[in-house]
Design a protein around this motif. Structure first.
Motif, mmCIF file in Angstrom:
data_model
loop_
_atom_site.group_PDB
_atom_site.id
_atom_site.type_symbol
_atom_site.label_atom_id
_atom_site.label_comp_id
_atom_site.label_asym_id
_atom_site.label_seq_id
_atom_site.Cartn_x
_atom_site.Cartn_y
_atom_site.Cartn_z
ATOM 1 N N TYR A 227 0.833 -1.199 0.000
ATOM 2 C CA TYR A 227 0.000 0.000 0.000
ATOM 3 C C TYR A 227 0.871 1.254 0.000
ATOM 4 C CZ TYR A 227 -3.379 3.485 1.619
ATOM 5 O OH TYR A 227 -4.162 4.613 1.731
ATOM 6 N N GLN A 228 1.856 1.293 0.896
ATOM 7 C CA GLN A 228 2.689 2.484 1.013
ATOM 8 C C GLN A 228 3.606 2.653 -0.196
ATOM 9 O OE1 GLN A 228 4.391 3.396 4.898
ATOM 10 N NE2 GLN A 228 2.971 1.970 5.875
ATOM 11 N N CYS A 229 4.069 1.548 -0.777
ATOM 12 C CA CYS A 229 4.885 1.637 -1.991
ATOM 13 C C CYS A 229 4.083 2.270 -3.133
ATOM 14 C CB CYS A 229 5.362 0.252 -2.408
ATOM 15 S SG CYS A 229 6.727 -0.400 -1.432
ATOM 16 N N LEU A 230 2.852 1.816 -3.306
ATOM 17 C CA LEU A 230 2.010 2.370 -4.358
ATOM 18 C C LEU A 230 1.677 3.828 -4.080
ATOM 19 C CD1 LEU A 230 -0.449 -0.627 -4.926
ATOM 20 C CD2 LEU A 230 1.474 0.061 -6.363
ATOM 21 N N LEU A 231 1.491 4.153 -2.804
ATOM 22 C CA LEU A 231 1.203 5.533 -2.440
ATOM 23 C C LEU A 231 2.396 6.446 -2.759
ATOM 24 C CD1 LEU A 231 -0.663 7.612 -1.164
ATOM 25 C CD2 LEU A 231 0.183 6.914 1.086
ATOM 26 N N VAL A 232 3.603 5.965 -2.498
ATOM 27 C CA VAL A 232 4.799 6.746 -2.818
ATOM 28 C C VAL A 232 4.906 6.957 -4.328
ATOM 29 C CG1 VAL A 232 7.330 6.701 -2.834
ATOM 30 C CG2 VAL A 232 6.084 6.113 -0.753
ATOM 31 N N ILE A 233 4.633 5.912 -5.109
ATOM 32 C CA ILE A 233 4.672 6.039 -6.571
ATOM 33 C C ILE A 233 3.636 7.055 -7.040
ATOM 34 C CG2 ILE A 233 4.301 4.835 -8.759
ATOM 35 C CD1 ILE A 233 5.333 2.286 -7.384
ATOM 36 N N LYS A 234 2.452 7.019 -6.434
ATOM 37 C CA LYS A 234 1.420 7.995 -6.789
ATOM 38 C C LYS A 234 1.897 9.417 -6.498
ATOM 39 C CE LYS A 234 -2.864 10.018 -5.246
ATOM 40 N NZ LYS A 234 -3.797 10.192 -4.126
ATOM 41 N N ILE A 235 2.509 9.623 -5.349
ATOM 42 C CA ILE A 235 2.997 10.946 -4.974
ATOM 43 C C ILE A 235 4.036 11.439 -5.985
ATOM 44 C CG2 ILE A 235 4.326 12.202 -3.232
ATOM 45 C CD1 ILE A 235 2.968 10.388 -1.121
ATOM 46 N N LEU A 236 4.928 10.540 -6.407
ATOM 47 C CA LEU A 236 5.944 10.906 -7.384
ATOM 48 C C LEU A 236 5.313 11.280 -8.725
ATOM 49 C CD1 LEU A 236 8.677 8.214 -6.634
ATOM 50 C CD2 LEU A 236 8.736 10.645 -6.044
ATOM 51 N N LEU A 237 4.312 10.498 -9.154
ATOM 52 C CA LEU A 237 3.641 10.781 -10.426
ATOM 53 C C LEU A 237 2.900 12.116 -10.384
ATOM 54 C CD1 LEU A 237 2.224 7.251 -11.385
ATOM 55 C CD2 LEU A 237 4.113 8.481 -12.474
ATOM 56 N N VAL A 238 2.240 12.386 -9.256
ATOM 57 C CA VAL A 238 1.554 13.675 -9.115
ATOM 58 C C VAL A 238 2.563 14.817 -9.138
ATOM 59 C CG1 VAL A 238 0.180 15.112 -7.555
ATOM 60 C CG2 VAL A 238 -0.441 12.722 -7.903
ATOM 61 N N GLY A 239 3.727 14.600 -8.527
ATOM 62 C CA GLY A 239 4.772 15.610 -8.573
ATOM 63 C C GLY A 239 5.252 15.883 -9.987
ATOM 64 N N ILE A 240 5.398 14.827 -10.787
ATOM 65 C CA ILE A 240 5.798 14.998 -12.192
ATOM 66 C C ILE A 240 4.701 15.721 -12.965
ATOM 67 C CG2 ILE A 240 6.384 13.790 -14.330
ATOM 68 C CD1 ILE A 240 7.535 11.533 -12.586
ATOM 69 N N MET A 241 3.439 15.351 -12.711
ATOM 70 C CA MET A 241 2.324 16.044 -13.360
ATOM 71 C C MET A 241 2.342 17.540 -13.047
ATOM 72 S SD MET A 241 -0.989 13.568 -12.880
ATOM 73 C CE MET A 241 -2.074 14.873 -13.477
ATOM 74 N N ALA A 242 2.572 17.862 -11.781
ATOM 75 C CA ALA A 242 2.618 19.271 -11.387
ATOM 76 C C ALA A 242 3.758 19.990 -12.091
ATOM 77 C CB ALA A 242 2.761 19.381 -9.869
ATOM 78 N N ALA A 243 4.900 19.306 -12.224
ATOM 79 C CA ALA A 243 6.046 19.909 -12.910
ATOM 80 C C ALA A 243 5.724 20.160 -14.383
ATOM 81 C CB ALA A 243 7.267 19.006 -12.776
ATOM 82 N N VAL A 244 5.049 19.212 -15.011
ATOM 83 C CA VAL A 244 4.646 19.382 -16.420
ATOM 84 C C VAL A 244 3.683 20.556 -16.555
ATOM 85 C CG1 VAL A 244 3.387 18.329 -18.345
ATOM 86 C CG2 VAL A 244 5.019 16.967 -17.027
#
Length: 294
Positions: A227-244
């Motif tokens: 659960y926490q691994c997937l949550l960390v991946i989600k956080i990273l993806l949202v961060g990349i989206m925000a950067a884009v």
């Protein structure tokens, strides 16, 4: 395919379609100036109808899969008695209203002659998204903490739906910036989207932090937990989206007046990348929503 995997895919398609309808209704009806709004809606009509169809099929599909999970597997997928039993659960109590709202949404989508059709589509999609905050991990607490969690999750869902759901109509709106007679209306719409987009991105991040704090009551640092691994991946993806999104707004948009053709193509490409990342985030959310947080 296992029933759990099927439920994840069905939930993913349901969330994506609801967010798409919400984003379309907001972008075309609320952000676009009068007159231009009708033009945008016509251009996105096919996407709206297909999204509605997917939302309707998957809303029934999720109930059917829940019946299979509660009953004896695949054989109970169409067993009405098991369906009625599912509708007595916490999930079912919410899903009864969810199904009614989905039926109302489909009816409104078919009534293209109705003068208040766009407003009703917005209200139905709003209600359908808000109902998602009454089930799953958002419903794990009672009392004041539970109320705060649900309200926070509602804001999270709506801001995420704005961000994701407006990306495709944004690309459609870019088409009209090349038409001199419609360019002022398209630019006004894009400016309004950008203004509210800043708030949406900030709210997604802020409410996401609050959700994590309530569910885990600490940072997701235990990487032995799926659960926490997937949550960390989600956080990273949202961060990349925000950067884009920041790159599009503060790097590409100012360049459009100088080299509009090349810059616009790059803007469109980056927006498609942002949309693809958003789909990955929704898929991850649909997956770890079936896992026990720990």
């Amino acid at each position: 395919m296992s029933l759990t995997a099927l439920f994840v895919l069905c939930r993913f398609a349901h969330f994506a379609s609801l967010m798409q309808i919400f984003g379309l209704s907001v972008f075309c009806s609320l952000l676009a100036p009068a007159g231009f709004s009708a033009m945008l809606l016509r251009k996105n009509q096919t996407l709206m109808m297909w999204s509605g169809a997917v939302a309707a099929v998957t809303s029934v599909g999720m109930l059917s899969i829940q019946a299979m999970l509660m009953g004896n597997g695949w054989s109970d997928g169409l067993n009405l008695n098991v369906w009625l039993l599912v509708l007595t659960t916490t999930f079912g109590e919410v899903w009864r209203w969810h199904l009614l709202l989905t039926a109302a949404l489909m009816l409104v989508l078919l009534m293209d002659w109705l003068s208040v059709r766009n407003l009703l589509v917005f209200l139905c999609s709003l209600g359908l998204l808000l109902s998602q905050a009454l089930i799953g991990h958002a419903a794990m607490h009672d009392g004041m903490l539970g109320l705060i969690h649900r309200l926070n999750h509602m804001v999270h869902l709506l801001s995420a739906a704005y961000w994701f759901g407006c990306l495709l109509p944004l690309l459609a709106c870019m088409y009209y910036t090349r038409k001199p007679e419609l360019r002022p209306f398209a630019i006004a719409t894009l400016i309004r989207f950008s203004t509210w987009g800043h708030a949406a991105v900030a709210l997604v991040i802020l409410t996401g932090i609050v959700n994590t704090a309530i569910v885990l009551q600490r940072w997701p640092t235990e990487l032995t937990s799926l659960y926490q691994c997937l949550l960390v991946i989600k956080i990273l993806l949202v961060g990349i989206m925000a950067a884009v999104a920041v790159y599009n707004r503060y790097r590409l948009v100012p360049l459009m007046g100088k080299d509009s053709g090349h810059t616009e193509r790059r803007f469109v490409l980056m927006t498609w990348i942002e949309w693809g990342l958003a789909l990955l985030v929704l898929l991850l959310v649909s997956l770890f929503a079936t896992l026990a947080p720990r």
